[in-house]
Design an enzyme around this catalytic site. Structure first.
Site, PDB file in Angstrom:
ATOM      1  N   PRO A  16     -10.562  20.319 -67.326  1.00 39.92           N
ATOM      2  CA  PRO A  16     -10.736  20.807 -65.255  1.00 39.92           C
ATOM      3  C   PRO A  16     -11.673  20.292 -64.698  1.00 39.92           C
ATOM      4  O   PRO A  16     -12.238  20.967 -63.294  1.00 39.92           O
ATOM      5  CB  PRO A  16     -10.185  21.947 -65.893  1.00 39.92           C
ATOM      6  CG  PRO A  16     -10.701  22.998 -66.372  1.00 39.92           C
ATOM      7  CD  PRO A  16     -11.103  21.327 -67.450  1.00 39.92           C
TER       8      PRO A  16
ATOM      9  N   CYS B 139     -21.635  14.149 -65.880  1.00 40.94           N
ATOM     10  CA  CYS B 139     -22.369  13.829 -66.890  1.00 40.94           C
ATOM     11  C   CYS B 139     -21.707  12.488 -67.793  1.00 40.94           C
ATOM     12  O   CYS B 139     -22.499  11.639 -68.802  1.00 40.94           O
ATOM     13  CB  CYS B 139     -23.140  14.230 -68.153  1.00 40.94           C
ATOM     14  SG  CYS B 139     -21.188  15.340 -67.965  1.00 40.94           S
TER      15      CYS B 139
END
Lengths: 431, 277
Positions: A115, A50
Site C-alpha cells: 500500500p 526505493c
C-alpha cells in the site's frame, strides 16, 4: 501533444543504479528547475521510491524530451553512459498512461499490492504542484490514477493476503484461536521478525506479553516496549503453562524445547491449544513437537510457504486489477483525444465570429441608421446562423470516438474550414 | 396438501444446499444469508407438513422409518438454525442442508404407512421419548459433522497445506467450541430420551431394558458421549480426540437409527410398530 513516461525500475535496473538516481532527486526544486527549463516539456511529474525513478511529462516533441530526461539521468557523476542503455525505458501515450496507473495501483511494485506506493505518488504530486510543474493533463491523469488505485484496492483482493512472514504468523494464529484477544504471547529471544510479529499480535488484542532472553537487560528493554514482563530462560517451563503463542528466535544451536517437555506441559494445560512459531535458524524447537495433539508448530519454511501461496493469490487478483486498469486507460485516452480537437473547435468558432462581425459591419453601413432593437436582432440572427452551421461539424469532432485515423480527420476539418491558411502559423502551433 | 408442503420443504432444502455450497466456494456473505432464509422457509413448510400428518393420524407420526426420518430431518434443520443464530459456523450448512434434503427425499420414497399405529405406541411418555431422542440425535449429529470439519482443518494446519479447505473452514477453536456446545446440549437430551423410553417400557411391557439391538447400540453411543463429556470437563480433552469421539458416537447413532431398523430385528424396529391389518 504526447504523454511520455520514462525512467528505471526494479525490473530493469539493479539497486545500485536506482540508488544513485534517487540521489539526484532529493532536491526536488533542482530537478524541477531542469524539467521546467526545457521547451519541449509543458508539464512534468517526477517520483522516486526505493524501486523506481520515473518522470512523466507532456510534450510536443516526445523524442527530444525523452533524450533530455535520459541526459538528465546520465548527468550523475557516478553513472557511466552505458549504465542506462538497458535499464532506461520510454513509454508513450497509451503505454505511459497504463504504466502510471499500474504504478499507482501497486501492480508494478516488487511486492504486488503493497500500500505504500500510492502515498509516495501522492507526496510526489504535492511537490510537483508546489513547483507548478503539472498542468491540466497531468492533473487529470494523477487524479484518475488515484481513483483507479482506490478501485483496485476495493474491488479486488490484491491487498488481502499476508505476504510477510510476521503477518502470515498472525493469520495462522487466527486460524487456530479464532480470536486473538487475551491470548498470551511468549517471546523467546529477540529479533526483528519476532518483534514485528509481536506488534501485529498486539494490534489484534493479544493479552499478556512475556519476553525470555539470555541477556536479561535486552529482554527487559523489549518487554518495556510492549508493556510486558521479562523473565529468564530458566523460567521457560513455567511460562509454557500460561502462554498461548510462543515465538522463538534465539538460534541457539540445540533444541530449547523438546517434545517430551511440551507433552508434559500439555497435560497440565488441560490441552489448551499451543501455537509455536520457530523462526530461528538453526531451529530452537524440536520438530517432533508438531505431532502432539493441540500443538501447532510452524518453522520459518512453513511460514515462507504461506507467504508464497499468498503471493500467488495476489498475482491472481492482480489479473483482475489489470483488466480494470486497461479499461480506465482507454477512458483516459479518449479524454485526451477529445482534448486534441479543442483547438480546432475554437479556431472554427473564432473564424465564424470574425466573418459575422465583418459582414454585419458591411450590412449595417448599407442599411443606414437602425434602432438598437433592430441592431440587436441582426446580431442574433447572424450569430445563430453560424452557430447552427457549426453545430454538426463540432459534434462530429467531439463524438467521433475512435476514428481510424484521427489526425487525418482533424486535418480534413481544418482544411475544409481553411483554418490554418487563415490564421497563418498560429493554430498549427497550438495543435 | 401434505405432499405439497413436503415438496416445498424438499425444494427449499435443496435450494439451501445449493446456496450454501455456493457460499462455501465463493465465500460471498449474500449466498449464506439467502441460504439461511430458504432453509428457514423450508423448516416452516416442514413443520406444517408434520402438523398436518399428526392431525390426520391422530398421533405423532413416528411409526415407520420414513416418518421417523422426516421427524429427524425436522429436528436437524431446527437445531442447525438455532445453532447458527447463536454461533455462526456458516460452513456447516453445506453439510446439514444436503443431509436434511436427503432424509426428506428418503421419507418421500419409502412406502407410506399401511394400517393404523398400534395403540401400544401412543401415549405422552412415548412422545417425550421420541422428541427427546430425536432432538438429542440432531445436536449430536451436528457435533459429528463439526468433528469432520475439525479433522479436515486440523490436518491442513498440521501438514502445512494452505489451500482450498484451509481458507474456507473456520478456525479450530470455533469448531472445537461447536463440539462442546452440541455435546452439552445433545447429551442431556439423549439421556432424557433413554430414561423416558425405559420408563415407558416399564409401564407397557413391565421391564426397563429388553436387550433389543436398538437399545444396546443407543447405550453404546451414550457411553461414548459420556466418556467424551467427562474427559472434556475433567482432563480437558479437546480438539482431535473430541472430534474423533463425536464422529464415532454419531456413526453408532446412525447404525442405531438406520441399521437397527433395516437389518436387525427387535421389538424396537419400525416393522413391529404397526398393527397387522
Amino acid at each position: 501533444m504526447n504523454l511520455l513516461l520514462c525512467g528505471v525500475n526494479h525490473k530493469t535496473a539493479p539497486v545500485a543504479l536506482r540508488e544513485k538516481l534517487a540521489c539526484l532527486i532529493p532536491e526536488v526544486a533542482h530537478a524541477y528547475g531542469h524539467l521546467k527549463s526545457w521547451p519541449e516539456v509543458s508539464e512534468s511529474l517526477l517520483y522516486t521510491t526505493c524501486n523506481r525513478v520515473e518522470v512523466i511529462c507532456v510534450s510536443q516533441a516526445p523524442d527530444e524530451a525523452a533524450a533530455r530526461v535520459r541526459e538528465f539521468f546520465g548527468r550523475h557523476p557516478e553513472i557511466a553512459p552505458g549504465d542506462l542503455n538497458e535499464s532506461f525505458y520510454v513509454h508513450r501515450d497509451r503505454d505511459a498512461v497504463q504504466h502510471f496507473f499500474r504504478v499507482a495501483a501497486s501492480l508494478d511494485s516488487m511486492v504486488v499490492g503493497e500500500p505504500q506506493i500510492l502515498g509516495q505518488v501522492k507526496q510526489a504530486y504535492r511537490e510537483a504542484t508546489e513547483h507548478h510543474a503539472t498542468g491540466p493533463i497531468l492533473n487529470r491523469l494523477v487524479h484518475k490514477a488515484f481513483s483507479v488505485a482506490k478501485r483496485v484496492r476495493g474491488e479486488t483482493g490484491i491487498g488481502d493476503h499476508a505476504v510477510s512472514v510476521s503477518y502470515a504468523a498472525v493469520a495462522m494464529a487466527k486460524k487456530i484461536f479464532g480470536d486473538l484477544a487475551g491470548k498470551n504471547v511468549l517471546l523467546l529471544g529477540a529479533g526483528e521478525m519476532a518483534e514485528l510479529a509481536l506488534e501485529h499480535l498486539k494490534g489484534q488484542g493479544a493479552g499478556r506479553i512475556t519476553v525470555a532472553n539470555r541477556t536479561l537487560e535486552r529482554g527487559v528493554a523489549l518487554a518495556r516496549r510492549f508493556q510486558g514482563e521479562a523473565v529468564s530462560l530458566e523460567e521457560l517451563p513455567e511460562q509454557l503453562l500460561t502462554a498461548d503463542i510462543l515465538i522463538s528466535s534465539t538460534g541457539a544451536g540445540d533444541f530449547l524445547i523438546t517434545r517430551d517437555q511440551v507433552k508434559g506441559v500439555m497435560r497440565r494445560r488441560k490441552q489448551r491449544p499451543l501455537f509455536l512459531i520457530d523462526i530461528a535458524v538453526p531451529r530452537d524447537l524440536d520438530p517432533a513437537i508438531n505431532d502432539l495433539d493441540n500443538v501447532y508448530l510452524f518453522n520459518i519454511d512453513d511460514l515462507n510457504e504461506v507467504v508464497e501461496i499468498n503471493y500467488q493469490r495476489r498475482r491472481h487478483e492482480a489479473t483482475k486489477a489489470e483488466r480494470l486498469v486497461a479499461a480506465e486507460t482507454l477512458k483516459f485516452l479518449h479524454w485526451l483525444e477529445t482534448l486534441e480537437v479543442y483547438p480546432t473547435i475554437i479556431a472554427m468558432k473564432d473564424k465564424a465570429e470574425a466573418i459575422c462581425r465583418a459582414e454585419l459591419k458591411k450590412t449595417l453601413n448599407q442599411l443606414g441608421p437602425l434602432t438598437p432593437e433592430q441592431n440587436q436582432a441582426l446580431e442574433v440572427l447572424t450569430a445563430s446562423v453560424t452557430q447552427k452551421l457549426l453545430h454538426d461539424p463540432i459534434i462530429f469532432l467531439k463524438r467521433n470516438r475512435r476514428p481510424r485515423n484521427p489526425h487525418q480527420e482533424l486535418d480534413l476539418v481544418r482544411r475544409l474550414f481553411n483554418l490554418d491558411q487563415d490564421r497563418g502559423g498560429e493554430t498549427t502551433e497550438k495543435d | 396438501m401434505n405432499s405439497l408442503f413436503l415438496s416445498l420443504t424438499l425444494l427449499a432444502y435443496f435450494g439451501a444446499t445449493g446456496l450454501w455450497l455456493a457460499y462455501f466456494l465463493a465465500q460471498r456473505e449474500g449466498y449464506y444469508r439467502a441460504g439461511a432464509w430458504v432453509m428457514a422457509g423450508g423448516l416452516a413448510c416442514h413443520t406444517l407438513a408434520l402438523i398436518q400428518r399428526a392431525w390426520v393420524a391422530g398421533a405423532l407420526p413416528a411409526a415407520t422409518f420414513g416418518e421417523a426420518l422426516l421427524l429427524f430431518a425436522w429436528a436437524l434443520a431446527a437445531a442447525f438454525l438455532v445453532l447458527i443464530w447463536r454461533y455462526p459456523i456458516k460452513i456447516l450448512g453445506a453439510l446439514v442442508a444436503p443431509l436434511a434434503a436427503l432424509m426428506v427425499s428418503g421419507a418421500l420414497i419409502l412406502p407410506a404407512r399401511q394400517g393404523a399405529v398400534s395403540p401400544l405406541l401412543q401415549g405422552f411418555w412415548l412422545y417425550v421419548h421420541i422428541c427427546l431422542t430425536l432432538t438429542g440425535y440432531a445436536a449430536l449429529a451436528l457435533a459429528g459433522l463439526g468433528g469432520v470439519l475439525y479433522l479436515i482443518q486440523e490436518r491442513q494446519i498440521k501438514r502445512k497445506r494452505f489451500g482450498f479447505f484451509h481458507r474456507r473452514l473456520p478456525s479450530l477453536s470455533q469448531l472445537d467450541n461447536l463440539n462442546y456446545w452440541c455435546l452439552t446440549t445433545g447429551f442431556p437430551l439423549l439421556t432424557g430420551g433413554i430414561i423416558s423410553g425405559s420408563l415407558f417400557a416399564q409401564h407397557t411391557q413391565g421391564r426397563f431394558f429388553s436387550w433389543d439391538p436398538k437399545e444396546i447400540l443407543t447405550l453404546i453411543a451414550w457411553l461414548i458421549y459420556a466418556v467424551l463429556l467427562h474427559e472434556r470437563l475433567t482432563v480437558g480433552w479437546r480438539g482431535r480426540r473430541a472430534a474423533l469421539l463425536a464422529i464415532c458416537g454419531f456413526l453408532v447413532l446412525v447404525c442405531t437409527f438406520v441399521g437397527a431398523n433395516l437389518w436387525l430385528t427387535g421389538y424396537h424396529s419400525f416393522a413391529r410398530f404397526l398393527q397387522q391389518p
